[in-house]
Design a protein around this motif. Sequence first.
Motif, mmCIF file in Angstrom:
data_model
loop_
_atom_site.group_PDB
_atom_site.id
_atom_site.type_symbol
_atom_site.label_atom_id
_atom_site.label_comp_id
_atom_site.label_asym_id
_atom_site.label_seq_id
_atom_site.Cartn_x
_atom_site.Cartn_y
_atom_site.Cartn_z
ATOM 1 N N VAL A 119 87.997 59.897 79.996
ATOM 2 C CA VAL A 119 87.243 58.827 79.350
ATOM 3 C C VAL A 119 86.149 58.314 80.280
ATOM 4 O O VAL A 119 84.974 58.206 79.901
ATOM 5 C CB VAL A 119 88.165 57.658 78.938
ATOM 6 C CG1 VAL A 119 87.361 56.590 78.200
ATOM 7 C CG2 VAL A 119 89.312 58.143 78.070
ATOM 8 N N VAL A 120 86.527 58.017 81.510
ATOM 9 C CA VAL A 120 85.569 57.462 82.470
ATOM 10 C C VAL A 120 84.429 58.435 82.725
ATOM 11 O O VAL A 120 83.246 58.064 82.708
ATOM 12 C CB VAL A 120 86.279 57.102 83.785
ATOM 13 C CG1 VAL A 120 85.260 56.663 84.844
ATOM 14 C CG2 VAL A 120 87.305 55.998 83.558
ATOM 15 N N ASP A 121 84.766 59.702 82.945
ATOM 16 C CA ASP A 121 83.732 60.702 83.229
ATOM 17 C C ASP A 121 82.790 60.890 82.046
ATOM 18 O O ASP A 121 81.575 61.071 82.215
ATOM 19 C CB ASP A 121 84.377 62.039 83.603
ATOM 20 C CG ASP A 121 85.040 62.013 84.969
ATOM 21 O OD1 ASP A 121 84.825 61.033 85.711
ATOM 22 O OD2 ASP A 121 85.759 62.975 85.297
ATOM 23 N N THR A 122 83.339 60.855 80.830
ATOM 24 C CA THR A 122 82.504 61.048 79.648
ATOM 25 C C THR A 122 81.577 59.860 79.430
ATOM 26 O O THR A 122 80.390 60.029 79.094
ATOM 27 C CB THR A 122 83.371 61.283 78.400
ATOM 28 O OG1 THR A 122 84.285 62.346 78.650
ATOM 29 C CG2 THR A 122 82.506 61.641 77.202
ATOM 30 N N LEU A 124 92.005 51.184 74.685
ATOM 31 C CA LEU A 124 92.242 50.231 75.776
ATOM 32 C C LEU A 124 91.504 50.640 77.051
ATOM 33 O O LEU A 124 91.052 49.781 77.820
ATOM 34 C CB LEU A 124 93.743 50.105 76.044
ATOM 35 C CG LEU A 124 94.537 49.371 74.950
ATOM 36 C CD1 LEU A 124 96.032 49.468 75.201
ATOM 37 C CD2 LEU A 124 94.097 47.905 74.855
ATOM 38 N N ILE A 125 91.351 51.934 77.269
ATOM 39 C CA ILE A 125 90.549 52.391 78.415
ATOM 40 C C ILE A 125 89.090 52.017 78.203
ATOM 41 O O ILE A 125 88.400 51.570 79.133
ATOM 42 C CB ILE A 125 90.710 53.909 78.625
ATOM 43 C CG1 ILE A 125 92.152 54.245 78.979
ATOM 44 C CG2 ILE A 125 89.779 54.400 79.749
ATOM 45 C CD1 ILE A 125 92.469 55.735 78.952
ATOM 46 N N GLN A 152 84.984 45.737 80.191
ATOM 47 C CA GLN A 152 85.133 44.640 81.137
ATOM 48 C C GLN A 152 84.468 44.950 82.474
ATOM 49 O O GLN A 152 84.037 44.038 83.194
ATOM 50 C CB GLN A 152 86.618 44.328 81.333
ATOM 51 C CG GLN A 152 87.273 43.767 80.070
ATOM 52 C CD GLN A 152 88.788 43.639 80.167
ATOM 53 O OE1 GLN A 152 89.430 44.286 80.996
ATOM 54 N NE2 GLN A 152 89.363 42.805 79.314
ATOM 55 N N ALA A 153 84.343 46.255 82.773
ATOM 56 C CA ALA A 153 83.677 46.673 84.001
ATOM 57 C C ALA A 153 82.159 46.692 83.868
ATOM 58 O O ALA A 153 81.456 46.947 84.852
ATOM 59 C CB ALA A 153 84.175 48.057 84.418
ATOM 60 N N GLY A 154 81.648 46.430 82.677
ATOM 61 C CA GLY A 154 80.211 46.343 82.471
ATOM 62 C C GLY A 154 79.539 47.634 82.054
ATOM 63 O O GLY A 154 78.303 47.675 81.927
ATOM 64 N N LYS A 155 80.305 48.677 81.771
ATOM 65 C CA LYS A 155 79.702 49.947 81.359
ATOM 66 C C LYS A 155 79.472 50.023 79.855
ATOM 67 O O LYS A 155 78.668 50.840 79.388
ATOM 68 C CB LYS A 155 80.592 51.121 81.795
ATOM 69 C CG LYS A 155 80.669 51.306 83.302
ATOM 70 C CD LYS A 155 81.452 52.560 83.671
ATOM 71 C CE LYS A 155 81.470 52.774 85.175
ATOM 72 N NZ LYS A 155 82.145 54.046 85.545
ATOM 73 N N ILE A 156 80.190 49.213 79.100
ATOM 74 C CA ILE A 156 80.108 49.207 77.636
ATOM 75 C C ILE A 156 79.922 47.772 77.175
ATOM 76 O O ILE A 156 80.601 46.863 77.651
ATOM 77 C CB ILE A 156 81.380 49.796 77.007
ATOM 78 C CG1 ILE A 156 81.568 51.266 77.408
ATOM 79 C CG2 ILE A 156 81.361 49.654 75.501
ATOM 80 C CD1 ILE A 156 82.917 51.842 76.986
#
Length: 380
Positions: A109-112, A145-146, A152-156
């Motif tokens: 998820v993070v990498d995509t 949830l990911i 919350q980390a500001g990427k979305i």
Amino acid sequence: MTIPRVNLRPDFSVPRVIKGNWQIADDHSSSVRDDDDMYRHMVSFVDAGITAFDCGDVYYGVEERIGRFIERFRRERGVEAAAKVAVHTKYIPAFLEEDALRNHDRKTVVDTIDRSLARLKVERLDLVQLHWWNYAIDGNVEAALILKDLQQAGKIHHIGGTNYNVVELAKMVDAGVDIVANQVQYSLTDRRAQNGMAQYCADNDIYLFGYGSIGGGLISAKWMGIADPGRPTFENVSLDKYYRIIVDFGGWALFQELLRALDAIGRKHGVGIPAVASRYVLEQPAVAAVIQGARHDRHLAQNLKLFDFALDAEDRAAIDSVLARSTGPAGDCYDLDRIEDRDAIENVATEYFDVEDGQLVTRHRDPVVLDEPYGHHIKP
């Protein structure tokens, strides 16, 4: 003309027409390839007030094309102007690969998401719409949830869904994910959103984005009076998808009755069939916007006439008289498509149906050859 907008959240609004971009994917059809032409037609949409672009991480080449547009638009129009362009992308994990979906994990998820950020040349994704395409495999809520963690980390900025039914959408909401929108097929020939989805969304502060409101172009004067092709073999997989829906709706003959009714309504209001069809969807409960896919801007002015009128009681009665004889599609949003595994059978054929001089014709094209991998896969 000022295109009306809907506030999904205090810090997030959308125009009531969103530009779809599946049509400019390498594997969709013979789309525009020249970046200057692409830039010009995208600017036309933005200048018309259509500032939201829909795409997906599995749309071959589309995130990159939009990214190049945004980069150039930012350079030529300025940072403030470019910031008004919102991109609604999708996260579609391991599409049509069940083993990979079973092994879906946080790193993927993070990498995509990081890859989409890089492709689109932005620091934050405006909207990520999750499409968990196989409900028989667990992981839908965990993936959502990911995405919430990355939000919350500001990427979305915001999270939405694509092709969800009520049961699976509710699982994410109950888990504490703020779903702002669910993108579903919604048209005069596909009204499954009325079977519980619209009410659930209204009750839970979720909006609907309707795609397929003009059936990829089938719901138009071009196809009125044309003989039934008899099978879903058209210029692109969008048209194939919507032809299958017409069969579910009640068949080609009833579809022709619908086109004639829409044509009469359009003539009354001075607009085309697509405007009437889109207007119907926009006037339905919980619908924030319709997604109009386009590989160019030739129909832009005509399609925007949907804001020049509203359906009156006589119009709705004429439409309802046709819809009353419709036989489907039944059930919740996209359930039938999953049951019949329609995504897996979509294919671009070398011989396909089209219309020329008011007659059904067969055309030929060379096979589509693509570099692999693309899509959702993160390869070492």
